[in-house]
Design a protein around this motif. Structure first.
Motif, PDB file in Angstrom:
ATOM      1  N   SER A  71       0.834  -1.209   0.000  1.00  0.00           N
ATOM      2  CA  SER A  71       0.000   0.000   0.000  1.00  0.00           C
ATOM      3  C   SER A  71       0.862   1.251   0.000  1.00  0.00           C
ATOM      4  O   SER A  71       2.069   1.206   0.221  1.00  0.00           O
ATOM      5  N   THR A  72       0.209   2.379  -0.233  1.00  0.00           N
ATOM      6  CA  THR A  72       0.854   3.662  -0.011  1.00  0.00           C
ATOM      7  C   THR A  72       0.904   3.914   1.490  1.00  0.00           C
ATOM      8  O   THR A  72       0.500   3.073   2.297  1.00  0.00           O
ATOM      9  N   GLU A  73       1.398   5.084   1.890  1.00  0.00           N
ATOM     10  CA  GLU A  73       1.351   5.455   3.297  1.00  0.00           C
ATOM     11  C   GLU A  73      -0.109   5.650   3.714  1.00  0.00           C
ATOM     12  O   GLU A  73      -0.996   5.778   2.862  1.00  0.00           O
ATOM     13  N   PRO A  74      -0.393   5.647   5.036  1.00  0.00           N
ATOM     14  CA  PRO A  74      -1.788   5.671   5.504  1.00  0.00           C
ATOM     15  C   PRO A  74      -2.487   7.016   5.307  1.00  0.00           C
ATOM     16  O   PRO A  74      -2.876   7.694   6.253  1.00  0.00           O
ATOM     17  N   VAL A  75      -2.641   7.372   4.042  1.00  0.00           N
ATOM     18  CA  VAL A  75      -3.403   8.567   3.680  1.00  0.00           C
ATOM     19  C   VAL A  75      -4.266   8.210   2.474  1.00  0.00           C
ATOM     20  O   VAL A  75      -3.997   7.246   1.769  1.00  0.00           O
ATOM     21  N   GLY A  76      -5.314   8.978   2.236  1.00  0.00           N
ATOM     22  CA  GLY A  76      -6.153   8.766   1.063  1.00  0.00           C
ATOM     23  C   GLY A  76      -6.756   7.376   1.031  1.00  0.00           C
ATOM     24  O   GLY A  76      -7.234   6.860   2.041  1.00  0.00           O
ATOM     25  N   PRO A  77      -6.712   6.708  -0.142  1.00  0.00           N
ATOM     26  CA  PRO A  77      -7.370   5.415  -0.300  1.00  0.00           C
ATOM     27  C   PRO A  77      -6.748   4.301   0.530  1.00  0.00           C
ATOM     28  O   PRO A  77      -7.336   3.222   0.653  1.00  0.00           O
ATOM     29  N   ALA A  78      -5.559   4.515   1.126  1.00  0.00           N
ATOM     30  CA  ALA A  78      -4.884   3.450   1.878  1.00  0.00           C
ATOM     31  C   ALA A  78      -5.165   3.489   3.371  1.00  0.00           C
ATOM     32  O   ALA A  78      -4.692   2.613   4.112  1.00  0.00           O
ATOM     33  N   VAL A  79      -5.926   4.457   3.853  1.00  0.00           N
ATOM     34  CA  VAL A  79      -6.145   4.607   5.293  1.00  0.00           C
ATOM     35  C   VAL A  79      -6.667   3.323   5.925  1.00  0.00           C
ATOM     36  O   VAL A  79      -6.197   2.873   6.988  1.00  0.00           O
ATOM     37  N   ASN A  80      -7.648   2.686   5.295  1.00  0.00           N
ATOM     38  CA  ASN A  80      -8.268   1.489   5.871  1.00  0.00           C
ATOM     39  C   ASN A  80      -7.333   0.294   5.915  1.00  0.00           C
ATOM     40  O   ASN A  80      -7.621  -0.694   6.608  1.00  0.00           O
ATOM     41  N   LEU A  81      -6.218   0.362   5.196  1.00  0.00           N
ATOM     42  CA  LEU A  81      -5.295  -0.765   5.137  1.00  0.00           C
ATOM     43  C   LEU A  81      -4.343  -0.790   6.327  1.00  0.00           C
ATOM     44  O   LEU A  81      -3.435  -1.637   6.393  1.00  0.00           O
ATOM     45  N   PHE A  82      -4.544   0.100   7.276  1.00  0.00           N
ATOM     46  CA  PHE A  82      -3.729   0.136   8.497  1.00  0.00           C
ATOM     47  C   PHE A  82      -4.597   0.000   9.740  1.00  0.00           C
ATOM     48  O   PHE A  82      -4.247   0.501  10.804  1.00  0.00           O
ATOM     49  N   THR A  83      -5.711  -0.695   9.631  1.00  0.00           N
ATOM     50  CA  THR A  83      -6.649  -0.822  10.739  1.00  0.00           C
ATOM     51  C   THR A  83      -6.700  -2.255  11.246  1.00  0.00           C
ATOM     52  O   THR A  83      -6.434  -3.208  10.501  1.00  0.00           O
ATOM     53  N   LYS A  84      -7.071  -2.408  12.502  1.00  0.00           N
ATOM     54  CA  LYS A  84      -7.181  -3.739  13.095  1.00  0.00           C
ATOM     55  C   LYS A  84      -8.230  -4.572  12.362  1.00  0.00           C
ATOM     56  O   LYS A  84      -8.061  -5.788  12.175  1.00  0.00           O
ATOM     57  N   GLY A  85      -9.309  -3.925  11.932  1.00  0.00           N
ATOM     58  CA  GLY A  85     -10.336  -4.639  11.190  1.00  0.00           C
ATOM     59  C   GLY A  85      -9.811  -5.240   9.902  1.00  0.00           C
ATOM     60  O   GLY A  85     -10.216  -6.339   9.501  1.00  0.00           O
ATOM     61  N   PHE A  86      -8.894  -4.531   9.246  1.00  0.00           N
ATOM     62  CA  PHE A  86      -8.292  -5.043   8.012  1.00  0.00           C
ATOM     63  C   PHE A  86      -7.435  -6.265   8.306  1.00  0.00           C
ATOM     64  O   PHE A  86      -7.486  -7.263   7.583  1.00  0.00           O
TER      65      PHE A  86
END
Length: 275
Positions: free
Chosen positions: A156-171
């Motif tokens: 992913s990119t860094e946790p901004v924009g469309p990648a924010v959800n990719l750094f969550t516990k739910g993910f």
């Protein structure tokens, strides 16, 4: 003086490089995309003015995302890559003969399109017969998958924009569900100099889901601070217990059998983020 581009990595620090020319610039449906030719690093992909990959140093990131987990898992047949539209991780994944199918899901088809055009040495394996490319939301793809993959790689990119959800516990919980009973995953986890709190949180979240959680690093000069972290979560296999003497030889420029375990030896200030 020519044209110079600065990626502002914090409010007070940036990395600067000379640009020979712009190859393409576009505001996609998801982010600002630029392809530029640089004097030092060759062609470079920028997303929202952040360096994603360059022709000169891309092998470090792509090799370390792919080979650590694929040599840790004894039979990595079915692989999912979330993000990674430039194709670099796919290229490395396909060096493993056990891989029968690699699925890439990237939300922005323009990244795939222009990587094929301007970064052919990186994207050249996206049309391989073992690869399925999907333009779509990786978060949702994970949420809808169950017991499907041996290895999942989050590029992913860094946790901004469309990648924010990719750094969550739910993910990460979704990743666990999408993996087979002995599956494992790796996700890029940013850098310890500027994003220490993020790394500590990722480690905490992954540890609550996966019985084996490890952090490892690599040196990538065009990424913020040059020191980059990767988080590995595994249901069964520990990368530190892998018998590297049995790894087949593959062509690499950064990863080695010796580095497989050495990458997990962390400076104290980085190791402290895993506690």
């Amino acid at each position: 003086m020519g044209i110079w581009f600065t990626e502002k990595q914090t409010e007070h620090f940036g990395i600067t490089m000379k640009i020979n020319r712009s190859l393409h610039s576009e505001q996609t449906d998801f982010q600002k995309l630029d392809m530029v030719e640089t004097q030092e690093w060759g062609n470079m992909l920028l997303l929202d003015d952040m360096v994603m990959t360059t022709e000169k140093d891309e092998f470090v990131y792509h090799e370390m995302v792919a080979h650590i987990p694929l040599f840790t898992h004894p039979n990595p047949e079915k692989i999912l890559i979330v993000g990674g539209g430039d194709g670099g991780v796919i290229r490395e994944v396909l060096k493993h003969s056990e891989v029968k199918k690699a699925t890439l899901v990237d939300i922005d088809g323009k990244v795939i399109e222009y990587s094929k055009k301007y970064l052919p040495s990186i994207a050249g394996k996206l049309d391989d017969r073992r690869v399925e490319v999907k333009v779509g939301d990786g978060f949702m793809h994970i949420a809808e998958a169950e017991n499907q993959y041996d290895v999942i790689l989050v590029d992913s990119t860094e946790p901004v924009g469309p990648a924010v959800n990719l750094f969550t516990k739910g993910f990460y919980a979704g990743i666990s569900k999408a993996l087979k009973e002995d599956g494992l995953f790796v996700a890029q986890s940013d850098n310890p100099w500027f994003k220490a709190e993020l790394i500590a949180q990722v480690q905490k979240d992954v540890k609550e889901i996966f019985p084996i959680t490890r952090l490892y690093t690599a040196n990538i000069p065009t990424y913020p601070s040059g020191m980059w972290c990767f988080t590995l979560g595994s249901k069964k296999y520990d990368p530190l217990e892998a018998d590297s003497s049995r790894f087949p030889d593959i062509e690499t420029n950064y990863y080695t059998k010796e580095l497989h375990k050495a990458a997990f030896v962390l400076p104290k200030f980085v190791a402290d983020l895993t506690k």
